[in-house]
Design a protein around this motif. Structure first.
Motif, PDB file in Angstrom:
ATOM      1  N   ILE A  25       0.836  -1.201   0.000  1.00  0.00           N
ATOM      2  CA  ILE A  25       0.000   0.000   0.000  1.00  0.00           C
ATOM      3  C   ILE A  25       0.874   1.256   0.000  1.00  0.00           C
ATOM      4  O   ILE A  25       0.587   2.233  -0.681  1.00  0.00           O
ATOM      5  CB  ILE A  25      -0.948  -0.003   1.216  1.00  0.00           C
ATOM      6  CG1 ILE A  25      -1.945  -1.149   1.093  1.00  0.00           C
ATOM      7  CG2 ILE A  25      -1.696   1.321   1.328  1.00  0.00           C
ATOM      8  CD1 ILE A  25      -2.798  -1.361   2.319  1.00  0.00           C
ATOM      9  N   CYS A  26       1.970   1.220   0.736  1.00  0.00           N
ATOM     10  CA  CYS A  26       2.832   2.397   0.895  1.00  0.00           C
ATOM     11  C   CYS A  26       3.634   2.713  -0.363  1.00  0.00           C
ATOM     12  O   CYS A  26       3.620   3.835  -0.849  1.00  0.00           O
ATOM     13  CB  CYS A  26       3.798   2.197   2.048  1.00  0.00           C
ATOM     14  SG  CYS A  26       2.987   2.000   3.625  1.00  0.00           S
ATOM     15  N   THR A  27       4.365   1.721  -0.873  1.00  0.00           N
ATOM     16  CA  THR A  27       5.289   1.973  -1.978  1.00  0.00           C
ATOM     17  C   THR A  27       4.703   1.656  -3.342  1.00  0.00           C
ATOM     18  O   THR A  27       5.247   2.074  -4.356  1.00  0.00           O
ATOM     19  CB  THR A  27       6.573   1.149  -1.807  1.00  0.00           C
ATOM     20  OG1 THR A  27       6.229  -0.238  -1.844  1.00  0.00           O
ATOM     21  CG2 THR A  27       7.261   1.480  -0.505  1.00  0.00           C
ATOM     22  N   GLY A  28       3.633   0.866  -3.385  1.00  0.00           N
ATOM     23  CA  GLY A  28       3.044   0.497  -4.662  1.00  0.00           C
ATOM     24  C   GLY A  28       3.756  -0.666  -5.332  1.00  0.00           C
ATOM     25  O   GLY A  28       3.417  -1.044  -6.445  1.00  0.00           O
ATOM     26  N   ILE A  66      -5.650 -14.180 -10.936  1.00  0.00           N
ATOM     27  CA  ILE A  66      -4.681 -14.074  -9.844  1.00  0.00           C
ATOM     28  C   ILE A  66      -5.245 -13.127  -8.797  1.00  0.00           C
ATOM     29  O   ILE A  66      -5.825 -12.084  -9.118  1.00  0.00           O
ATOM     30  CB  ILE A  66      -3.298 -13.619 -10.368  1.00  0.00           C
ATOM     31  CG1 ILE A  66      -2.259 -13.761  -9.291  1.00  0.00           C
ATOM     32  CG2 ILE A  66      -3.346 -12.250 -10.944  1.00  0.00           C
ATOM     33  CD1 ILE A  66      -0.836 -13.724  -9.822  1.00  0.00           C
ATOM     34  N   GLU A  67      -5.112 -13.504  -7.551  1.00  0.00           N
ATOM     35  CA  GLU A  67      -5.666 -12.754  -6.433  1.00  0.00           C
ATOM     36  C   GLU A  67      -4.642 -11.763  -5.878  1.00  0.00           C
ATOM     37  O   GLU A  67      -3.447 -12.056  -5.873  1.00  0.00           O
ATOM     38  CB  GLU A  67      -6.049 -13.748  -5.337  1.00  0.00           C
ATOM     39  CG  GLU A  67      -6.766 -13.166  -4.166  1.00  0.00           C
ATOM     40  CD  GLU A  67      -7.135 -14.252  -3.170  1.00  0.00           C
ATOM     41  OE1 GLU A  67      -6.858 -14.035  -1.977  1.00  0.00           O
ATOM     42  OE2 GLU A  67      -7.683 -15.277  -3.583  1.00  0.00           O
ATOM     43  N   LYS A  68      -5.110 -10.595  -5.427  1.00  0.00           N
ATOM     44  CA  LYS A  68      -4.232  -9.596  -4.821  1.00  0.00           C
ATOM     45  C   LYS A  68      -4.344  -9.671  -3.312  1.00  0.00           C
ATOM     46  O   LYS A  68      -5.423  -9.860  -2.764  1.00  0.00           O
ATOM     47  CB  LYS A  68      -4.627  -8.171  -5.252  1.00  0.00           C
ATOM     48  CG  LYS A  68      -4.241  -7.826  -6.646  1.00  0.00           C
ATOM     49  CD  LYS A  68      -4.524  -6.362  -6.909  1.00  0.00           C
ATOM     50  CE  LYS A  68      -4.098  -5.986  -8.307  1.00  0.00           C
ATOM     51  NZ  LYS A  68      -4.315  -4.561  -8.557  1.00  0.00           N
ATOM     52  N   GLU A  69      -3.194  -9.520  -2.635  1.00  0.00           N
ATOM     53  CA  GLU A  69      -3.158  -9.431  -1.181  1.00  0.00           C
ATOM     54  C   GLU A  69      -2.360  -8.196  -0.795  1.00  0.00           C
ATOM     55  O   GLU A  69      -1.352  -7.888  -1.415  1.00  0.00           O
ATOM     56  CB  GLU A  69      -2.493 -10.655  -0.565  1.00  0.00           C
ATOM     57  CG  GLU A  69      -3.337 -11.897  -0.608  1.00  0.00           C
ATOM     58  CD  GLU A  69      -2.719 -13.039   0.172  1.00  0.00           C
ATOM     59  OE1 GLU A  69      -1.598 -12.889   0.687  1.00  0.00           O
ATOM     60  OE2 GLU A  69      -3.366 -14.090   0.248  1.00  0.00           O
ATOM     61  N   TYR A  70      -2.835  -7.498   0.217  1.00  0.00           N
ATOM     62  CA  TYR A  70      -2.166  -6.280   0.671  1.00  0.00           C
ATOM     63  C   TYR A  70      -1.508  -6.496   1.999  1.00  0.00           C
ATOM     64  O   TYR A  70      -1.838  -7.315   2.771  1.00  0.00           O
ATOM     65  CB  TYR A  70      -3.159  -5.130   0.762  1.00  0.00           C
ATOM     66  CG  TYR A  70      -3.731  -4.754  -0.585  1.00  0.00           C
ATOM     67  CD1 TYR A  70      -3.039  -3.893  -1.411  1.00  0.00           C
ATOM     68  CD2 TYR A  70      -4.928  -5.285  -1.021  1.00  0.00           C
ATOM     69  CE1 TYR A  70      -3.551  -3.554  -2.654  1.00  0.00           C
ATOM     70  CE2 TYR A  70      -5.448  -4.957  -2.262  1.00  0.00           C
ATOM     71  CZ  TYR A  70      -4.751  -4.084  -3.073  1.00  0.00           C
ATOM     72  OH  TYR A  70      -5.251  -3.747  -4.299  1.00  0.00           O
TER      73      TYR A  70
END
Length: 70
Positions: A25-28, A66-70
């Motif tokens: 989330i911070c750096t992308g 494909i799934e995203k996880e933060y």
């Protein structure tokens, strides 16, 4: 002699691993890899810098979603 490199299809343990994008989330920063379903451990495979890298990762492993996880 000087042609295109052959694309090598790689495989992963489809019963015990799932493809995941780890997104910061911070750096992308986005990293593609596989999450072990039993232990929850993430194994990094490649850094995703754009749509081309993501398409290459999906093609390399034969992945459609494909799934995203933060």
């Amino acid at each position: 002699m000087f042609g295109k490199k052959k694309k090598v299809k790689k495989d992963y343990d489809r019963q015990n691993q799932k493809p995941v994008l780890h997104c910061s989330i911070c750096t992308g920063e986005t990293v593609a890899g596989f999450k072990d379903l039993r232990t929850g451990k993430f194994e990094e495979v490649m850094l995703i810098r754009g749509a081309g890298d993501l398409a290459e990762f999906k093609e390399m492993y034969g992945i459609e979603e494909i799934e995203k996880e933060y």
